[in-house]
Scaffold this active site. Structure first.
Site, PDB file in Angstrom:
ATOM      1  N   LYS A  90      81.497 -21.400 -36.040  1.00 13.29           N
ATOM      2  CA  LYS A  90      82.710 -21.605 -36.831  1.00 13.29           C
ATOM      3  C   LYS A  90      82.962 -23.098 -36.936  1.00 13.29           C
ATOM      4  CE  LYS A  90      87.606 -20.612 -37.120  1.00 13.29           C
ATOM      5  NZ  LYS A  90      88.708 -19.766 -36.678  1.00 13.29           N
ATOM      6  N   ARG A 127      95.799 -20.727 -43.608  1.00 17.33           N
ATOM      7  CA  ARG A 127      96.877 -21.239 -42.751  1.00 17.33           C
ATOM      8  C   ARG A 127      98.224 -21.140 -43.465  1.00 17.33           C
ATOM      9  NH1 ARG A 127      93.382 -26.339 -40.288  1.00 17.33           N
ATOM     10  NH2 ARG A 127      91.781 -25.014 -39.340  1.00 17.33           N
ATOM     11  N   GLU A 160      75.061 -22.143 -30.230  1.00 17.68           N
ATOM     12  CA  GLU A 160      76.278 -21.326 -30.134  1.00 17.68           C
ATOM     13  C   GLU A 160      75.946 -19.838 -30.246  1.00 17.68           C
ATOM     14  OE1 GLU A 160      79.309 -21.790 -29.384  1.00 17.68           O
ATOM     15  OE2 GLU A 160      79.868 -23.870 -29.744  1.00 17.68           O
ATOM     16  N   LYS A 178      80.836 -19.148 -40.364  1.00 12.52           N
ATOM     17  CA  LYS A 178      82.081 -19.332 -41.112  1.00 12.52           C
ATOM     18  C   LYS A 178      82.356 -20.807 -41.347  1.00 12.52           C
ATOM     19  CE  LYS A 178      86.952 -18.584 -40.505  1.00 12.52           C
ATOM     20  NZ  LYS A 178      87.998 -18.315 -39.594  1.00 12.52           N
TER      21      LYS A 178
HETATM   22  C1  PBG Z   1      92.110 -18.372 -36.640  1.00 18.68           C
HETATM   23  C2  PBG Z   1      91.368 -18.108 -37.892  1.00 18.68           C
HETATM   24  C3  PBG Z   1      91.260 -18.941 -39.014  1.00 18.68           C
HETATM   25  C4  PBG Z   1      90.568 -18.218 -39.968  1.00 18.68           C
HETATM   26  C5  PBG Z   1      90.251 -16.980 -39.410  1.00 18.68           C
HETATM   27  N1  PBG Z   1      90.739 -16.938 -38.107  1.00 18.68           N
HETATM   28  C6  PBG Z   1      91.825 -20.282 -39.286  1.00 18.68           C
HETATM   29  C7  PBG Z   1      91.521 -21.419 -38.434  1.00 18.68           C
HETATM   30  O1  PBG Z   1      90.618 -21.404 -37.609  1.00 18.68           O
HETATM   31  O2  PBG Z   1      92.241 -22.399 -38.589  1.00 18.68           O
HETATM   32  C8  PBG Z   1      90.273 -18.703 -41.356  1.00 18.68           C
HETATM   33  C9  PBG Z   1      90.012 -17.654 -42.377  1.00 18.68           C
HETATM   34  C10 PBG Z   1      90.083 -18.118 -43.779  1.00 18.68           C
HETATM   35  O3  PBG Z   1      90.219 -19.313 -44.102  1.00 18.68           O
HETATM   36  O4  PBG Z   1      90.004 -17.232 -44.649  1.00 18.68           O
HETATM   37  N2  PBG Z   1      91.437 -18.857 -35.566  1.00 18.68           N
END
Ligand code: PBG
Length: 330
Positions: A199, A209, A238, A253
């Site tokens: 990620k 957010r 990872e 991601k």
């Molecule tokens: C939380 C999380 C995030 C996303 C999924 N789980 C945001 C972040 O890490 O700030 C992002 C998903 C998206 O942008 O569609 N940890």
């Protein structure tokens, strides 16, 4: 380069009509590949739009159930639930995350009783619950690793007990998959783990957010735990760790900017691999289409086939229901 076999070799023969293009097609996208992320809010009969994510809504549990039913009827195998926590419940250590009656646990229980056969995935990370918007506990400006993992285990446990089929740690703390597996096993929970393994600290999470109302609280950035977009080998480390620690599936991601990572992960580990086509990717596509600059249906289907070509088993996408509708009507 000169084609030495020309004119005997003509690549265009296999593109000459639809039936032969169908016959030699290498990859396809199916409704079974789709996971639909949904946003849930407190209240009854509530539906709120999200400015940066046209056509996506936050629903109260009662309305969400109706939407999830439609997704299930279309053949979508699973949803991923993201709660919006009222600001007054947010604290430094995100203790609402392990309240067994928090919004996400109530949503899991109610969806399970109304649409029992759809798979339910929940996010394990503290950002919806912390006053500072970080995925872990903050002390003196540092995101504490092991203390955060303790809370993440409790969070995963309440979600599993509420009926989540898959918990998906998205926090990027070290060692969390191992500890979560241990905590689940100690409680005899056979819940699967889909690890957000690679990620990245990405600009493409902005609309998410906004959707979960964490952008206004977030202090600083997430670069001390989410990965540097410049790194590829690190993603393989990872993934290797998460598999060793007990992840059943791994995720990369965001999606499109990291297709190269998906290819490498699938080639090296041959493990179930998922991509998250994130909020910013959805917003870009939607904005261009809403302006008439791209055709939504063809652009979204081309995007999905790129994930399949790269080696994904499944894709988390806000377009899941649109794609399912396109595929059903084909
Ligand atoms: C939380 C999380 C995030 C996303 C999924 N789980 C945001 C972040 O890490 O700030 C992002 C998903 C998206 O942008 O569609 N940890």
């Amino acid at each position: 380069m000169i084609n030495a076999q020309y004119p005997a070799k003509r690549m265009r023969r296999l593109r000459s009509s639809q039936w032969i293009r169908d016959l030699v097609e290498e990859h396809s996208i199916s409704i079974k590949d789709l996971i639909w992320p949904v946003f849930v809010i407190e209240g009854k009969n509530k539906r709120e739009s999200i400015a940066s994510m046209p056509n996506i809504y936050r629903y109260s549990i009662d309305l969400l159930i109706e939407e999830v039913k439609k997704a299930y009827d279309l053949g979508i195998p699973a949803i991923a639930i993201f709660p919006i926590t009222p600001n007054e419940k947010k604290t430094n250590c995100g203790k609402e995350s392990y309240n067994p009656d928090n919004l996400v646990c109530r949503a899991i229980r109610e969806i399970k009783s109304s649409v029992p056969k759809i798979g339910i995935i929940t996010d394990v990370a503290l950002d919806p619950y912390t006053s500072h918007g970080h995925d872990g506990i903050v002390k003196d400006g540092i995101i504490l690793n092991d203390e955060s993992v303790d809370v993440l285990c409790q969070q995963a446990l309440v979600q599993a007990k509420a009926g989540a089929d898959i918990v998906a740690p998205s926090d990027m703390m070290d060692g969390r998959v191992k500890e979560i597996r241990k905590a689940l096993d100690l409680s005899n929970e056979n819940t699967m783990i889909m690890a957000y393994s690679a990620k990245y600290a990405s600009a493409f999470y902005g609309p998410f957010r906004d959707a979960v109302n964490s952008s206004s609280c977030l202090k600083g950035d997430k670069k001390t735990y989410q990965m540097n977009p410049a790194n590829g080998n690190e993603a393989l480390h990872e993934v290797a760790l998460d598999i060793q620690e007990g992840a059943d599936m791994v995720m990369v991601k965001p999606g499109i900017p990291y297709l190269d990572i998906i290819v490498k992960v699938k080639e090296q580990f041959k493990t179930p691999t998922f991509a998250y086509h994130v909020s910013g990717e959805y917003a870009m596509l939607r904005a261009a289409c809403d302006n008439g600059w791209l055709d939504y249906e063809s652009a979204v289907m081309e995007t999905m086939i790129s994930f399949k070509r790269a080696g994904c088993d499944g894709i988390l996408t806000y377009s899941a229901r649109d794609i399912a509708t396109i595929l059903v009507n084909k």
